[in-house]
Design a protein around this motif. Structure first.
Motif, mmCIF file in Angstrom:
data_model
loop_
_atom_site.group_PDB
_atom_site.id
_atom_site.type_symbol
_atom_site.label_atom_id
_atom_site.label_comp_id
_atom_site.label_asym_id
_atom_site.label_seq_id
_atom_site.Cartn_x
_atom_site.Cartn_y
_atom_site.Cartn_z
ATOM 1 N N ALA A 162 0.819 -1.217 0.000
ATOM 2 C CA ALA A 162 0.000 0.000 0.000
ATOM 3 C C ALA A 162 0.855 1.270 0.000
ATOM 4 O O ALA A 162 0.308 2.377 0.099
ATOM 5 N N GLU A 163 2.161 1.105 -0.117
ATOM 6 C CA GLU A 163 3.107 2.228 -0.151
ATOM 7 C C GLU A 163 3.031 3.091 1.106
ATOM 8 O O GLU A 163 3.133 4.313 1.065
ATOM 9 N N LEU A 164 2.862 2.423 2.244
ATOM 10 C CA LEU A 164 2.844 3.097 3.533
ATOM 11 C C LEU A 164 4.172 2.881 4.249
ATOM 12 O O LEU A 164 4.696 1.762 4.273
ATOM 13 N N CYS A 165 4.719 3.932 4.830
ATOM 14 C CA CYS A 165 5.862 3.770 5.716
ATOM 15 C C CYS A 165 5.372 3.052 6.977
ATOM 16 O O CYS A 165 4.319 3.399 7.526
ATOM 17 N N TYR A 166 6.127 2.078 7.446
ATOM 18 C CA TYR A 166 5.667 1.192 8.524
ATOM 19 C C TYR A 166 6.808 0.932 9.492
ATOM 20 O O TYR A 166 7.920 0.607 9.073
ATOM 21 N N ALA A 167 6.537 1.104 10.780
ATOM 22 C CA ALA A 167 7.504 0.755 11.821
ATOM 23 C C ALA A 167 6.822 -0.121 12.857
ATOM 24 O O ALA A 167 5.635 0.069 13.174
ATOM 25 N N CYS A 191 9.763 9.523 1.153
ATOM 26 C CA CYS A 191 10.502 8.682 2.089
ATOM 27 C C CYS A 191 11.877 8.341 1.499
ATOM 28 O O CYS A 191 11.958 7.825 0.379
ATOM 29 N N PRO A 192 12.959 8.590 2.226
ATOM 30 C CA PRO A 192 14.288 8.276 1.706
ATOM 31 C C PRO A 192 14.474 6.796 1.381
ATOM 32 O O PRO A 192 15.262 6.437 0.504
ATOM 33 N N ALA A 193 13.743 5.930 2.090
ATOM 34 C CA ALA A 193 13.875 4.486 1.859
ATOM 35 C C ALA A 193 13.002 3.998 0.708
ATOM 36 O O ALA A 193 13.081 2.826 0.323
ATOM 37 N N GLY A 194 12.154 4.872 0.185
ATOM 38 C CA GLY A 194 11.313 4.491 -0.944
ATOM 39 C C GLY A 194 10.066 3.719 -0.593
ATOM 40 O O GLY A 194 9.407 3.168 -1.487
ATOM 41 N N CYS A 195 9.690 3.687 0.691
ATOM 42 C CA CYS A 195 8.481 2.952 1.086
ATOM 43 C C CYS A 195 7.257 3.430 0.311
ATOM 44 O O CYS A 195 6.380 2.636 -0.054
ATOM 45 N N ASP A 196 7.177 4.741 0.078
ATOM 46 C CA ASP A 196 6.012 5.334 -0.575
ATOM 47 C C ASP A 196 6.058 5.214 -2.093
ATOM 48 O O ASP A 196 5.199 5.746 -2.783
ATOM 49 N N ARG A 197 7.061 4.490 -2.607
ATOM 50 C CA ARG A 197 7.151 4.240 -4.048
ATOM 51 C C ARG A 197 7.374 2.759 -4.342
ATOM 52 O O ARG A 197 7.947 2.382 -5.366
ATOM 53 N N ALA A 198 6.911 1.912 -3.428
ATOM 54 C CA ALA A 198 7.184 0.473 -3.518
ATOM 55 C C ALA A 198 6.576 -0.171 -4.754
ATOM 56 O O ALA A 198 7.051 -1.210 -5.221
ATOM 57 N N LEU A 199 5.503 0.413 -5.290
ATOM 58 C CA LEU A 199 4.829 -0.165 -6.462
ATOM 59 C C LEU A 199 5.372 0.378 -7.782
ATOM 60 O O LEU A 199 4.868 0.002 -8.849
ATOM 61 N N GLU A 200 6.370 1.228 -7.715
ATOM 62 C CA GLU A 200 6.853 1.917 -8.914
ATOM 63 C C GLU A 200 7.139 0.950 -10.069
ATOM 64 O O GLU A 200 6.772 1.191 -11.214
ATOM 65 N N TYR A 201 7.793 -0.163 -9.753
ATOM 66 C CA TYR A 201 8.136 -1.139 -10.790
ATOM 67 C C TYR A 201 7.634 -2.536 -10.426
ATOM 68 O O TYR A 201 8.186 -3.540 -10.874
#
Length: 295
Positions: free
Chosen positions: A200-205, A257-267
């Motif tokens: 879901a492109e959510l940052c998660y901790a 997000c520097p880690a790319g969590c919010d772009r996880a679906l990009e590819y």
């Protein structure tokens, strides 16, 4: 995504955490999703001007066991409500002597041993493969560590969480096996939750709250619910204090997000556009709308 936006913080409360104190403009609302019913109504409000959405993972009063949770509906409901960052609070057993009951652990890795749960929003008609090599967001974990230090919580940064199906606790042989695998804590709920948050492109901790030593420990070979509940009550108060210290640290306007969590679906989408199932795409409107609408 614009350069700066205002985050909305989602808090998933595990065992013993069925409400969050201190929210202004509190309103419990049910959010409907195409994946079914979330665990319960969600609590909307603000803390220090930061929009927050709280979801009791097991429902108020804890009617839902881990295997019966609708993880997809929970994550979709948070995303559909505008949440950008998720803090997961979970009760766990400890597999390490240095992580005693009452200790808090910031998890960075998982081993998923669950088998009776829907684990993806995607499937026939729209296939996607996201990376969960690093399943938690370092930025949120950094903030959780700093907030814990600020309020003096006994806390360890970095751990592997073994996610078992449950609802029974481990056998001693299982507990020893998981220790041999290098696992640090054991629980029943962070998978597939963390995987779905990534889809879901959510940052998660993940902040794990130790309630007991698992049965490997010679003094804890029979874990009982009454023992766990006593520690849960103390942990819940500490968790609420942690949330109050954490929200201001992660609630300021930020960029991507520097880690790319919010772009996880990009590819991640592999199904050709002309082969995608319209019915499934309709269900993915909140979770994957960013990439589907751009296609």
């Amino acid at each position: 995504m614009s350069d700066q936006f205002q985050p909305v913080i989602g808090i998933i409360g595990g065992s013993g955490i069925y409400d969050i104190d201190g929210l202004e403009g509190r309103e419990w609302k049910r959010v409907f999703t195409p994946w079914g019913e979330p665990s319960d109504e969600m609590l909307f409000g603000t803390l220090g001007g930061v929009r927050c959405v709280f979801l009791p993972r097991h429902g108020k009063g804890h009617p839902l066991p881990p295997s019966a949770l609708n993880y997809r509906a929970n994550i979709d409901a948070l995303k559909r409500s505008g949440v950008t960052d998720v803090i997961s609070l979970s009760a766990v057993g400890s597999l390490r002597a240095q992580l005693p009951p009452g200790h808090f652990v910031i998890v960075d890795q998982f081993i998923d041993r669950t088998f009776a749960r829907e684990k993806s929003f995607f499937g026939p008609g729209c296939v996607a493969h996201v990376s969960v090599a690093h399943p938690t967001c370092p930025r949120l974990s950094d903030a959780a560590e700093a907030a814990g230090q600020e309020i003096g919580l006994p806390m360890t940064r970095g751990a592997t969480y073994l996610v078992m199906e449950g609802p029974q606790f481990s056998t001693k042989a299982e507990s020893e096996l998981y220790r041999a695998w290098g696992c640090d804590v054991i629980g029943m709920t962070n998978m597939p939750e963390a995987k779905l948050a990534r889809e879901a492109e959510l940052c998660y901790a993940s902040v794990a709250m130790v309630t007991d030593f698992d049965c490997w420990h010679p003094d804890h070979d029979h874990v009982t619910v009454d023992q766990v509940v006593k520690v849960l009550q103390g942990n819940a108060e500490k968790a609420r204090a942690l949330v109050k210290a954490l929200i201001p640290r992660i609630g300021a306007p930020r960029g991507a997000c520097p880690a790319g969590c919010d772009r996880a679906l990009e590819y991640a989408l592999i199904t050709a556009p002309e082969k995608r199932d319209p019915a499934l795409l309709a269900k993915l409107d909140a979770v994957a709308g960013r990439v589907l609408n751009a296609a």
